[in-house]
Motif scaffolding. Structure first.
Motif, PDB file in Angstrom:
ATOM      1  N   GLN A  13       0.848  -1.190   0.000  1.00 42.87           N
ATOM      2  CA  GLN A  13       0.000   0.000   0.000  1.00 42.87           C
ATOM      3  C   GLN A  13       0.882   1.238   0.000  1.00 42.87           C
ATOM      4  N   SER A  14       0.657   2.118  -0.970  1.00 37.00           N
ATOM      5  CA  SER A  14       1.362   3.396  -1.022  1.00 37.00           C
ATOM      6  C   SER A  14       0.497   4.475  -0.396  1.00 37.00           C
ATOM      7  N   LEU A  15       1.099   5.248   0.492  1.00 36.38           N
ATOM      8  CA  LEU A  15       0.417   6.366   1.142  1.00 36.38           C
ATOM      9  C   LEU A  15       1.032   7.655   0.623  1.00 36.38           C
ATOM     10  N   GLY A  16       0.380   8.248  -0.351  1.00 34.93           N
ATOM     11  CA  GLY A  16       0.935   9.417  -0.998  1.00 34.93           C
ATOM     12  C   GLY A  16       2.149   9.041  -1.835  1.00 34.93           C
ATOM     13  N   THR A  17       3.067   9.957  -1.958  1.00 35.84           N
ATOM     14  CA  THR A  17       4.271   9.722  -2.763  1.00 35.84           C
ATOM     15  C   THR A  17       5.505   9.465  -1.904  1.00 35.84           C
ATOM     16  N   TRP A  18       5.354   9.444  -0.581  1.00 41.88           N
ATOM     17  CA  TRP A  18       6.538   9.375   0.275  1.00 41.88           C
ATOM     18  C   TRP A  18       6.619   8.114   1.129  1.00 41.88           C
ATOM     19  N   LEU A  19       5.559   7.283   1.139  1.00 45.54           N
ATOM     20  CA  LEU A  19       5.565   6.133   2.036  1.00 45.54           C
ATOM     21  C   LEU A  19       4.931   4.916   1.356  1.00 45.54           C
ATOM     22  N   THR A  20       5.569   3.764   1.494  1.00 51.66           N
ATOM     23  CA  THR A  20       5.039   2.505   0.987  1.00 51.66           C
ATOM     24  C   THR A  20       5.136   1.453   2.086  1.00 51.66           C
ATOM     25  N   LEU A  21       4.031   0.721   2.303  1.00 45.87           N
ATOM     26  CA  LEU A  21       3.978  -0.340   3.307  1.00 45.87           C
ATOM     27  C   LEU A  21       3.901  -1.689   2.605  1.00 45.87           C
ATOM     28  N   ASP A  22       4.648  -2.664   3.120  1.00 44.76           N
ATOM     29  CA  ASP A  22       4.636  -4.025   2.589  1.00 44.76           C
ATOM     30  C   ASP A  22       4.407  -5.006   3.727  1.00 44.76           C
TER      31      ASP A  22
END
Length: 207
Positions: A13-22
């Motif tokens: 899941q990408s949260l905006g352009t600055w954070l990605t969760l895996d």
């Protein structure tokens, strides 16, 4: 005979352009050992100037083989799976419009139930190849059709044999490996390159 069945699910899941969760989870069912849950998770911070910081953690495991359980000395039908947890912190960045990239990675691995072969008739039967410390630094550069990449790896306290009981001491080694590659793209489908490995002429043993 042994039977094994497994399933896994991955999530990003990408949260905006600055954070990605895996996140991920594997469930493994083994007829001899039972059920093993194998989770993993990570987070990536996308920073300005094409930089990125990643944090991750994951579990690994290995079932004992039929040979280790039942065949030849020193077979042991009561062996449990090898398990470990791995943690990583990394920083990477691309500079000069992608022509130069670098990365720094830090790892910590904690294992348990490691399956070792005991000495048989006074002779060691295995090579562990597990280092106490390991450091790798690499860089690559591209200009037009030319590309150059290099890597330097430092290994300290690599166990090549162990002494279980009895007398003597474990055997360890330290070494530095330097590799270099240069390539030229002749066309879209043809590329030539030259490789140099172990340029420091180190004597070492590794799997």
């Amino acid at each position: 005979t042994q039977d094994e069945v497994a399933g896994y699910v991955d999530f990003r899941q990408s949260l905006g352009t600055w954070l990605t969760l895996d996140a991920g989870l594997r469930v493994d069912r083994h007829s001899h050992v039972g059920t093993e849950w194998v989770p993993q998770a990570g987070v990536s911070f996308h920073l300005p100037r094409s930089a990125e910081i990643k944090l991750s953690a994951g579990k690994g495991f290995r079932y004992p083989t039929i040979r280790e359980l039942y065949m030849f000395r020193p077979a042991n039908p009561d062996l449990r799976p090898e398990r470990l947890w791995s943690y990583e912190l990394s920083l990477s960045q691309r500079l000069w419009e992608g022509r130069l990239s670098y990365g720094v990675n830090l790892f910590y691995i904690d294992g348990e139930n490691l399956i070792l072969r005991m000495p048989v008739d006074g002779r060691q039967m295995n090579v562990l190849a597990a280092p106490e410390h390991k450091l790798h630094v690499g860089a690559s550069f591209t200009q037009g059709r030319w590309s150059v990449s290099t890597g330097l790896q430092y290994v300290e306290g690599l166990y090549t044999s162990i002494v279980v009981g009895g007398t003597g001491s474990d055997a360890q080694e330290n070494f530095i490996l330097w590799n270099l590659r240069a390539g030229f793209r002749i066309s879209r489908k043809l590329r030539i390159f030259v490789d140099g490995e172990n340029l420091l002429a180190q004597r070492y043993e590794i799997n």
